[in-house]
Design an enzyme around this catalytic site. Sequence first.
Site, PDB file in Angstrom:
ATOM      1  N   CYS A  83       0.853  -1.189   0.000  1.00  0.00           N
ATOM      2  CA  CYS A  83       0.000   0.000   0.000  1.00  0.00           C
ATOM      3  C   CYS A  83       0.893   1.244   0.000  1.00  0.00           C
ATOM      4  O   CYS A  83       1.973   1.237   0.589  1.00  0.00           O
ATOM      5  CB  CYS A  83      -0.844   0.032   1.255  1.00  0.00           C
ATOM      6  SG  CYS A  83      -1.905  -1.399   1.395  1.00  0.00           S
ATOM      7  N   ARG A  98       4.707   0.404  -8.599  1.00  0.00           N
ATOM      8  CA  ARG A  98       5.060  -0.270  -7.353  1.00  0.00           C
ATOM      9  C   ARG A  98       4.279  -1.555  -7.124  1.00  0.00           C
ATOM     10  O   ARG A  98       4.621  -2.323  -6.253  1.00  0.00           O
ATOM     11  CB  ARG A  98       4.862   0.681  -6.181  1.00  0.00           C
ATOM     12  CG  ARG A  98       5.927   1.735  -6.177  1.00  0.00           C
ATOM     13  CD  ARG A  98       5.922   2.497  -4.911  1.00  0.00           C
ATOM     14  NE  ARG A  98       7.137   3.260  -4.787  1.00  0.00           N
ATOM     15  CZ  ARG A  98       8.261   2.789  -4.283  1.00  0.00           C
ATOM     16  NH1 ARG A  98       8.322   1.556  -3.859  1.00  0.00           N
ATOM     17  NH2 ARG A  98       9.327   3.541  -4.201  1.00  0.00           N
ATOM     18  N   TRP A 117      -2.366  -2.972  -1.828  1.00  0.00           N
ATOM     19  CA  TRP A 117      -1.872  -4.316  -2.121  1.00  0.00           C
ATOM     20  C   TRP A 117      -2.498  -5.180  -1.035  1.00  0.00           C
ATOM     21  O   TRP A 117      -2.138  -5.075   0.132  1.00  0.00           O
ATOM     22  CB  TRP A 117      -0.344  -4.314  -2.057  1.00  0.00           C
ATOM     23  CG  TRP A 117       0.324  -5.593  -2.435  1.00  0.00           C
ATOM     24  CD1 TRP A 117       0.615  -6.039  -3.695  1.00  0.00           C
ATOM     25  CD2 TRP A 117       0.856  -6.586  -1.541  1.00  0.00           C
ATOM     26  NE1 TRP A 117       1.274  -7.234  -3.639  1.00  0.00           N
ATOM     27  CE2 TRP A 117       1.432  -7.597  -2.326  1.00  0.00           C
ATOM     28  CE3 TRP A 117       0.881  -6.725  -0.147  1.00  0.00           C
ATOM     29  CZ2 TRP A 117       2.037  -8.715  -1.777  1.00  0.00           C
ATOM     30  CZ3 TRP A 117       1.488  -7.846   0.398  1.00  0.00           C
ATOM     31  CH2 TRP A 117       2.059  -8.825  -0.418  1.00  0.00           C
ATOM     32  N   ASN A 121      -0.845   2.597   5.304  1.00  0.00           N
ATOM     33  CA  ASN A 121       0.123   1.623   4.803  1.00  0.00           C
ATOM     34  C   ASN A 121       0.680   0.905   6.027  1.00  0.00           C
ATOM     35  O   ASN A 121       1.147   1.549   6.956  1.00  0.00           O
ATOM     36  CB  ASN A 121       1.237   2.356   4.037  1.00  0.00           C
ATOM     37  CG  ASN A 121       2.461   1.497   3.814  1.00  0.00           C
ATOM     38  OD1 ASN A 121       2.369   0.274   3.803  1.00  0.00           O
ATOM     39  ND2 ASN A 121       3.601   2.127   3.643  1.00  0.00           N
ATOM     40  N   GLY A 122       0.599  -0.436   6.021  1.00  0.00           N
ATOM     41  CA  GLY A 122       1.084  -1.203   7.173  1.00  0.00           C
ATOM     42  C   GLY A 122       0.030  -2.211   7.592  1.00  0.00           C
ATOM     43  O   GLY A 122      -0.915  -2.480   6.854  1.00  0.00           O
ATOM     44  N   GLU A 170      19.243 -15.956  -8.188  1.00  0.00           N
ATOM     45  CA  GLU A 170      18.693 -14.695  -8.673  1.00  0.00           C
ATOM     46  C   GLU A 170      18.058 -14.896 -10.062  1.00  0.00           C
ATOM     47  O   GLU A 170      16.953 -14.417 -10.328  1.00  0.00           O
ATOM     48  CB  GLU A 170      19.800 -13.629  -8.703  1.00  0.00           C
ATOM     49  CG  GLU A 170      19.506 -12.380  -9.506  1.00  0.00           C
ATOM     50  CD  GLU A 170      18.151 -11.764  -9.241  1.00  0.00           C
ATOM     51  OE1 GLU A 170      17.702 -11.745  -8.088  1.00  0.00           O
ATOM     52  OE2 GLU A 170      17.507 -11.317 -10.227  1.00  0.00           O
ATOM     53  N   LYS A 186      14.063 -14.428 -11.041  1.00  0.00           N
ATOM     54  CA  LYS A 186      13.597 -13.497 -12.086  1.00  0.00           C
ATOM     55  C   LYS A 186      12.701 -14.214 -13.077  1.00  0.00           C
ATOM     56  O   LYS A 186      11.710 -13.655 -13.529  1.00  0.00           O
ATOM     57  CB  LYS A 186      14.808 -12.867 -12.775  1.00  0.00           C
ATOM     58  CG  LYS A 186      14.596 -11.493 -13.258  1.00  0.00           C
ATOM     59  CD  LYS A 186      14.889 -10.369 -12.265  1.00  0.00           C
ATOM     60  CE  LYS A 186      14.480 -10.579 -10.861  1.00  0.00           C
ATOM     61  NZ  LYS A 186      15.206  -9.782  -9.910  1.00  0.00           N
ATOM     62  N   GLU A 214       9.321 -14.549 -11.318  1.00  0.00           N
ATOM     63  CA  GLU A 214       8.605 -13.278 -11.154  1.00  0.00           C
ATOM     64  C   GLU A 214       8.045 -12.763 -12.476  1.00  0.00           C
ATOM     65  O   GLU A 214       6.927 -12.274 -12.527  1.00  0.00           O
ATOM     66  CB  GLU A 214       9.558 -12.199 -10.620  1.00  0.00           C
ATOM     67  CG  GLU A 214       9.973 -12.373  -9.195  1.00  0.00           C
ATOM     68  CD  GLU A 214      10.816 -11.192  -8.730  1.00  0.00           C
ATOM     69  OE1 GLU A 214      11.979 -11.068  -9.185  1.00  0.00           O
ATOM     70  OE2 GLU A 214      10.340 -10.396  -7.918  1.00  0.00           O
ATOM     71  N   HIS A 248      20.934 -35.332  -4.457  1.00  0.00           N
ATOM     72  CA  HIS A 248      20.369 -35.634  -3.137  1.00  0.00           C
ATOM     73  C   HIS A 248      18.848 -35.570  -3.120  1.00  0.00           C
ATOM     74  O   HIS A 248      18.247 -35.523  -2.058  1.00  0.00           O
ATOM     75  CB  HIS A 248      20.952 -34.688  -2.087  1.00  0.00           C
ATOM     76  CG  HIS A 248      22.437 -34.856  -1.914  1.00  0.00           C
ATOM     77  ND1 HIS A 248      23.002 -36.005  -1.411  1.00  0.00           N
ATOM     78  CD2 HIS A 248      23.470 -34.035  -2.219  1.00  0.00           C
ATOM     79  CE1 HIS A 248      24.318 -35.881  -1.396  1.00  0.00           C
ATOM     80  NE2 HIS A 248      24.626 -34.693  -1.891  1.00  0.00           N
ATOM     81  N   LYS A 262       6.676  -3.487  -5.345  1.00  0.00           N
ATOM     82  CA  LYS A 262       8.077  -3.072  -5.459  1.00  0.00           C
ATOM     83  C   LYS A 262       8.773  -3.044  -4.102  1.00  0.00           C
ATOM     84  O   LYS A 262       9.919  -3.450  -3.983  1.00  0.00           O
ATOM     85  CB  LYS A 262       8.157  -1.693  -6.116  1.00  0.00           C
ATOM     86  CG  LYS A 262       9.576  -1.185  -6.328  1.00  0.00           C
ATOM     87  CD  LYS A 262      10.316  -2.043  -7.324  1.00  0.00           C
ATOM     88  CE  LYS A 262      11.782  -1.695  -7.447  1.00  0.00           C
ATOM     89  NZ  LYS A 262      12.549  -2.789  -8.078  1.00  0.00           N
TER      90      LYS A 262
HETATM   91  O1  M6R Z   1      13.923  -3.509  -1.409  1.00  0.00           O
HETATM   92  P1  M6R Z   1      14.577  -4.808  -1.020  1.00  0.00           P
HETATM   93  O2  M6R Z   1      15.871  -5.048  -1.688  1.00  0.00           O
HETATM   94  O3  M6R Z   1      14.683  -4.957   0.471  1.00  0.00           O
HETATM   95  O4  M6R Z   1      13.573  -5.914  -1.519  1.00  0.00           O
HETATM   96  C1  M6R Z   1      13.773  -7.256  -1.234  1.00  0.00           C
HETATM   97  C2  M6R Z   1      12.880  -8.114  -2.071  1.00  0.00           C
HETATM   98  O5  M6R Z   1      11.535  -7.842  -1.765  1.00  0.00           O
HETATM   99  C3  M6R Z   1      13.121  -7.885  -3.564  1.00  0.00           C
HETATM  100  O6  M6R Z   1      14.449  -8.126  -3.898  1.00  0.00           O
HETATM  101  C4  M6R Z   1      12.218  -8.820  -4.379  1.00  0.00           C
HETATM  102  O7  M6R Z   1      12.604 -10.144  -4.201  1.00  0.00           O
HETATM  103  C5  M6R Z   1      12.226  -8.423  -5.843  1.00  0.00           C
HETATM  104  N1  M6R Z   1      10.914  -8.650  -6.365  1.00  0.00           N
HETATM  105  C6  M6R Z   1      13.220  -9.176  -6.656  1.00  0.00           C
HETATM  106  O8  M6R Z   1      13.121  -8.948  -8.013  1.00  0.00           O
END
Ligand code: M6R
Length: 608
Positions: A2, A27, A78, A104-105, A482, A486, A489, A505, A603
């Site tokens: 949010c 975001r 969100w 927000n929270g 990583e 990606k 996501e 394993h 975001k």
């Molecule tokens: O803002 P931050 O680096 O703390 O965010 C951490 C994760 O939420 C962030 O890296 C998330 O995994 C992204 N969607 C990765 O692409």
Amino acid sequence: MCWIFAYNGQENPLPLLIEWLRNLEYRGYDSAGVFAVAADGHFFLEKAVGKVSALATKVEKNEAKNDAYITGIAHTRWATHGGVTEANSHPHKSSQDRFFVVHNGIIENYRELKDTLQKKGYVFYSETDTEVVAKLIEDMYDGDILSTFERVLAHLVGAYALAVVDREHPDTLIGAKLGSPMIVGLSPTGTFLSSDINAVSRVATEFVMLDDREIIRIEGGKYAIFSLGQEVEKNREKITDEFQTATIGNYETFTEKEIYEIPDVFKNALKWRVNFETGEIRSDTLDALGDHEIDRIEIVASGSSYFAWIVGSYWFRELAGIPCEVRISSEFLYDTFIPSNRTLYVFMSQSGETADVRESLRMVKKKWCLTFGIVNVVGSTIARMTDMWLYTHAGVEVGVASTKNIIAQLAVLITMALSLGLKRNLQVKDAREIVRHLAELPAKFELELAGARTLNPLIEKYSQYENFFYLGRNLLYGTAHECSLKLKELTYLHAECYSAGELKHGPLALVNPDMPTIVLNLKGIMRDKTASNIKEVKARNGIVLGVVTEGDDMDDLYDDRIEVPTTHPLLTPFLPLIPMWLFAVGIAKKLGKDVDKPQNLAKSVTVE
Ligand code: M6R
């Protein structure tokens, strides 16, 4: 997550709020809403599920949009408490349409508060925790919104950034925060409240950071901040170039634009920290850090930042000889914490607002341990809370999936490892050799970007599959994670990542011709061991896409290959990222996914 935005001043808030909502679209959110009130108390309220454009269309069609308003609040939601519905969207209101709230929270004790209010006869129209705040203000109202709000806050458990308007006092806007970010933007015409410093930078010339438990009252565009009932003076800071705004340029998506910015982002991250002429590391912060007696590093992060840290932890062990443990922030926070005054606690976050990281930092600070932040967003909560910090200077990252900032994080991490290493046993000539190779990386990134089209046949072929393995070992293990994240996501395809040595394993049971394995196997990083693991996959009819060093001669091992430039072995984790991110973007586009705003994601994750 949010996000809130609010305005009181001489301008009509509605257009400002809609413009703000559009700016923060990136975001990630699932509904949005806006409220504005005029001097005579009549108000405007619209909410919409889905894109901000849906809300903007509704606002556009509403004739009352042209009325003169003086105060407004807006929100992107969100979903946490309750489904994605208009009723659950913010702003929320009290039963008499008097108090309007954006939040927000998470209010953790909202259930008990709601029960108490329901027993008193209050009827709720939404499933949210925020509506409880609006009703509680109504219930506790003592004739003065500031003192009422102060008493209401004392009943809330959890995290919040709240903005409140009392329709009986339309020229007053009240806000407060605990945990969640809130920035006060100051412009010649009025005062803003926002969750996002970059949003403020578009409209304000100066800003003030609100601290936890402070309350702000804005009246007639002028603000006063209170702490424990007393008015306090706070520093006003200038909006500088650091708070840039991003435009998409000629790119189809921000994510692609951000990947293409990587050579510059990398140079920017190291510009004032590495002297490429002499091979020296020059950073006052790192010099000061080197003076501390540290014999262990504990690292806390989430998501991509966590994976970057997995890479970094190898560098700290290898170059600085310091034992280094990487912790997922949401786990670290609820594990037994054993403080040590010889341990450096490092918190890395692109946004600087991730709740799990922020709360972990708060926990460590309570024990007076030395904390260090690596953060992209200037002025963010984590940067402000840590004892020492470095910015990654990657610029605004709009794509919800992080890319360019990870390269900047890695650049900062290797610099930090070199600096600490040089204070210990790292030989100057070895450090210089690494710096020499670092200097060559931007040109290598350019080469990778220039070769993007060669990925097209692979994107075509691999977009036919629904499940993927990602493998890497040692320094390439974090990078493999990583790359796997990606793909998940951006494409919503299933990908899992393992250390190549772990496959036998258990996960090997899943290998079949329908589940390709993408393996990072670069020269200098256990290439032969990984080759054996790949053979295990091939023996079970698995399909293998190898990310290999240019000129690699292990031809028979892979069904397909992506070649990356050679570099110093310790710097290999940088090189698979650009092609693998472009590969994921390519598949996402082919499958018609929203590259910049993947479903269900936000975001910056400001709730636990
Ligand atoms: O803002 P931050 O680096 O703390 O965010 C951490 C994760 O939420 C962030 O890296 C998330 O995994 C992204 N969607 C990765 O692409």
